[in-house]
Scaffold this motif. Structure first.
Motif, PDB file in Angstrom:
ATOM      1  N   PHE A 276       0.831  -1.208   0.000  1.00 52.68           N
ATOM      2  CA  PHE A 276       0.000   0.000   0.000  1.00 52.68           C
ATOM      3  C   PHE A 276       0.866   1.259   0.000  1.00 52.68           C
ATOM      4  CE2 PHE A 276      -2.597  -3.435   1.671  1.00 52.68           C
ATOM      5  CZ  PHE A 276      -3.749  -3.301   0.902  1.00 52.68           C
ATOM      6  N   VAL A 277       1.789   1.275  -0.920  1.00 50.35           N
ATOM      7  CA  VAL A 277       2.791   2.330  -0.983  1.00 50.35           C
ATOM      8  C   VAL A 277       2.213   3.735  -1.169  1.00 50.35           C
ATOM      9  CG1 VAL A 277       3.236   1.868  -3.433  1.00 50.35           C
ATOM     10  CG2 VAL A 277       4.982   2.986  -2.068  1.00 50.35           C
ATOM     11  N   PRO A 278       1.041   3.955  -1.806  1.00 49.05           N
ATOM     12  CA  PRO A 278       0.552   5.336  -1.933  1.00 49.05           C
ATOM     13  C   PRO A 278       0.351   6.039  -0.602  1.00 49.05           C
ATOM     14  CG  PRO A 278      -0.617   3.934  -3.480  1.00 49.05           C
ATOM     15  CD  PRO A 278       0.187   3.026  -2.576  1.00 49.05           C
ATOM     16  N   TRP A 279      -0.019   5.284   0.455  1.00 50.49           N
ATOM     17  CA  TRP A 279      -0.154   5.920   1.763  1.00 50.49           C
ATOM     18  C   TRP A 279       0.879   5.439   2.780  1.00 50.49           C
ATOM     19  CZ3 TRP A 279      -1.407   2.061   5.170  1.00 50.49           C
ATOM     20  CH2 TRP A 279      -2.246   1.010   4.714  1.00 50.49           C
ATOM     21  N   GLU A 280       1.627   4.398   2.454  1.00 52.50           N
ATOM     22  CA  GLU A 280       2.724   4.004   3.326  1.00 52.50           C
ATOM     23  C   GLU A 280       3.907   4.959   3.177  1.00 52.50           C
ATOM     24  OE1 GLU A 280       3.861  -0.054   2.753  1.00 52.50           O
ATOM     25  OE2 GLU A 280       1.890  -0.854   3.214  1.00 52.50           O
ATOM     26  N   LYS A 281       4.190   5.326   1.932  1.00 53.30           N
ATOM     27  CA  LYS A 281       5.280   6.259   1.637  1.00 53.30           C
ATOM     28  C   LYS A 281       4.773   7.311   0.642  1.00 53.30           C
ATOM     29  CE  LYS A 281       8.742   4.530   4.054  1.00 53.30           C
ATOM     30  NZ  LYS A 281       9.877   3.817   3.426  1.00 53.30           N
ATOM     31  N   PRO A 282       3.833   8.161   1.080  1.00 47.33           N
ATOM     32  CA  PRO A 282       3.175   9.075   0.137  1.00 47.33           C
ATOM     33  C   PRO A 282       4.109  10.079  -0.523  1.00 47.33           C
ATOM     34  CG  PRO A 282       2.586   9.610   2.411  1.00 47.33           C
ATOM     35  CD  PRO A 282       3.293   8.290   2.442  1.00 47.33           C
ATOM     36  N   ALA A 283       5.075  10.608   0.219  1.00 48.68           N
ATOM     37  CA  ALA A 283       5.927  11.659  -0.353  1.00 48.68           C
ATOM     38  C   ALA A 283       6.730  11.176  -1.558  1.00 48.68           C
ATOM     39  CB  ALA A 283       6.838  12.243   0.726  1.00 48.68           C
ATOM     40  N   PRO A 284       7.450  10.049  -1.467  1.00 45.04           N
ATOM     41  CA  PRO A 284       8.192   9.608  -2.658  1.00 45.04           C
ATOM     42  C   PRO A 284       7.290   9.177  -3.805  1.00 45.04           C
ATOM     43  CG  PRO A 284       8.465   8.044  -0.837  1.00 45.04           C
ATOM     44  CD  PRO A 284       7.816   9.254  -0.278  1.00 45.04           C
ATOM     45  N   VAL A 285       6.115   8.651  -3.500  1.00 49.03           N
ATOM     46  CA  VAL A 285       5.177   8.290  -4.571  1.00 49.03           C
ATOM     47  C   VAL A 285       4.716   9.538  -5.309  1.00 49.03           C
ATOM     48  CG1 VAL A 285       2.881   7.351  -5.068  1.00 49.03           C
ATOM     49  CG2 VAL A 285       4.407   6.148  -3.493  1.00 49.03           C
ATOM     50  N   THR A 286       4.310  10.544  -4.558  1.00 53.07           N
ATOM     51  CA  THR A 286       3.836  11.785  -5.176  1.00 53.07           C
ATOM     52  C   THR A 286       4.953  12.459  -5.961  1.00 53.07           C
ATOM     53  OG1 THR A 286       2.291  12.081  -3.342  1.00 53.07           O
ATOM     54  CG2 THR A 286       2.729  14.000  -4.715  1.00 53.07           C
ATOM     55  N   GLU A 287       6.151  12.483  -5.409  1.00 53.96           N
ATOM     56  CA  GLU A 287       7.276  13.106  -6.095  1.00 53.96           C
ATOM     57  C   GLU A 287       7.601  12.366  -7.391  1.00 53.96           C
ATOM     58  OE1 GLU A 287      10.327  15.395  -7.375  1.00 53.96           O
ATOM     59  OE2 GLU A 287       8.804  15.864  -5.865  1.00 53.96           O
ATOM     60  N   ALA A 288       7.550  11.050  -7.354  1.00 54.74           N
ATOM     61  CA  ALA A 288       7.816  10.262  -8.572  1.00 54.74           C
ATOM     62  C   ALA A 288       6.797  10.592  -9.652  1.00 54.74           C
ATOM     63  CB  ALA A 288       7.789   8.770  -8.245  1.00 54.74           C
ATOM     64  N   MET A 289       5.528  10.691  -9.269  1.00 52.31           N
ATOM     65  CA  MET A 289       4.472  11.014 -10.227  1.00 52.31           C
ATOM     66  C   MET A 289       4.673  12.409 -10.815  1.00 52.31           C
ATOM     67  SD  MET A 289       0.999   9.630  -8.402  1.00 52.31           S
ATOM     68  CE  MET A 289       0.646   7.899  -8.177  1.00 52.31           C
ATOM     69  N   ARG A 290       4.846  13.384  -9.945  1.00 51.82           N
ATOM     70  CA  ARG A 290       4.921  14.767 -10.405  1.00 51.82           C
ATOM     71  C   ARG A 290       6.166  14.998 -11.263  1.00 51.82           C
ATOM     72  NH1 ARG A 290       3.584  19.604  -6.708  1.00 51.82           N
ATOM     73  NH2 ARG A 290       3.119  20.412  -8.783  1.00 51.82           N
ATOM     74  N   SER A 291       7.293  14.432 -10.867  1.00 52.97           N
ATOM     75  CA  SER A 291       8.523  14.606 -11.648  1.00 52.97           C
ATOM     76  C   SER A 291       8.390  13.983 -13.028  1.00 52.97           C
ATOM     77  CB  SER A 291       9.708  13.986 -10.896  1.00 52.97           C
ATOM     78  OG  SER A 291       9.935  14.628  -9.670  1.00 52.97           O
ATOM     79  N   TRP A 292       7.835  12.783 -13.074  1.00 53.71           N
ATOM     80  CA  TRP A 292       7.677  12.087 -14.347  1.00 53.71           C
ATOM     81  C   TRP A 292       6.691  12.803 -15.249  1.00 53.71           C
ATOM     82  CZ3 TRP A 292       3.649   9.027 -16.549  1.00 53.71           C
ATOM     83  CH2 TRP A 292       4.041   8.220 -17.624  1.00 53.71           C
ATOM     84  N   LEU A 293       5.597  13.267 -14.690  1.00 58.11           N
ATOM     85  CA  LEU A 293       4.600  13.989 -15.489  1.00 58.11           C
ATOM     86  C   LEU A 293       5.179  15.304 -16.015  1.00 58.11           C
ATOM     87  CD1 LEU A 293       1.423  13.400 -13.306  1.00 58.11           C
ATOM     88  CD2 LEU A 293       1.823  12.510 -15.610  1.00 58.11           C
TER      89      LEU A 293
END
Length: 295
Positions: A276-293
């Motif tokens: 459940f990584v979206p809420w286990e480690k939200p900051a790196p998940v969000t950063e990965a999404m935003r950087s890639w987009l």
């Protein structure tokens, strides 16, 4: 119990979904699909950040929370939620969009991208196996086969009565909670139990597993190998970002093997987290999404 305003949307597929939205409706769209046994709340940390650049659409998929729960396993074959997804995007006037999926939401995202590449601009997958890689691993990797035996249990129709007898509170405490970070999931307990307690919710959620065509052999079984595993598989046409919690005990890192042969434009971000990584480690998940987009 959602932190986001939910809109009830009747789709042309015959179901009504509760949908969280955020951001400028005129901005490029990004659709977030949750998996089992969750809801749009899977993305509670990502929605506000993604809304800075995109119009975010995060539904409670059919069978979950307070969205429609049509009776019968046949109403949960993957083509049904794929149709819901496309109808939902069209409802908002979005013919092309970025698609994000976790767990079962990722399975639907893979299928939508394979079958409707004209609609999917970019694809982000979070701990959800590619259908070819997953099916192959269930035949060729005994560790993954062992880790997937829970699917056989979920497909047993007797499980519904067992959960009803124990109650969703105990089901949460004795099963789901044991596979997550206790400190992170404890504050969300009331929200999960509320969603799971909706009439027909547990059966509807489990029907996603029962309707799937994926073959999960028993540990001592050698069933006939699906023919498609030994034939060429169509590559995906759009850019794909795969984010993987490497401590996932249900979907092992073997699910990353061979993806580069199926996805010409592939990026992989590995994160030290569980399923459940979206809420286990939200900051790196969000950063990965935003950087890639942004790139």
């Amino acid at each position: 119990m959602s932190a986001f305003k939910l809109n009830r949307i009747a789709l042309s597929t015959g179901v009504e979904l509760d949908v969280a939205t955020a951001g400028d409706p005129a901005a490029p769209a990004i659709v977030l699909l949750h998996g089992f046994p969750e809801s749009h709340r899977t993305w509670r940390h990502q929605i506000p950040e993604l809304a800075k650049t995109h119009f975010v659409i995060a539904p409670d998929q059919r069978g979950f929370a307070r969205s429609s729960k049509p009776e019968g396993v046949e109403n949960y074959t993957p083509d049904k939620p794929v149709a819901d997804l496309l109808a939902l995007a069209s409802h908002f006037g979005k013919e092309r969009f970025v698609l994000v999926g976790h767990d079962w939401g990722g399975a639907i995202a893979w299928m939508a991208a394979l079958q409707h590449p004209d609609r999917i601009e970019k694809l982000i997958i979070v701990n959800a196996p590619h259908p070819f890689v997953f099916q192959k691993s269930l035949f060729d990797d005994m560790e993954q086969r062992a880790a997937s035996q829970y699917i056989r249990a979920f497909r047993n129709p007797a499980l519904d009565a067992q959960i009803a007898a124990m109650g969703v509170d105990r089901f949460f405490d004795t099963t789901f909670a044991k596979h997550t970070d206790p400190e992170l999931v404890a504050p969300e307990r009331a929200a999960y139990i509320d969603e799971w307690s909706q009439p027909g919710a547990m059966t509807a959620m489990l029907n996603w597993y029962r309707a799937s065509a994926i073959t999960v052999p028993a540990m001592d079984e050698t069933p006939e190998r699906p023919a498609f595993l030994d034939a060429p598989f169509p590559p995906l046409q759009m850019p794909v970002l795969v984010i993987w919690g490497m401590r996932d005990t249900a979907l092992l890192p073997v699910q990353l093997d061979g993806l580069d042969a199926l996805i010409p434009d592939l990026s992989i971000v590995r994160i030290d987290a569980g399923h459940f990584v979206p809420w286990e480690k939200p900051a790196p998940v969000t950063e990965a999404m935003r950087s890639w987009l942004a790139a």
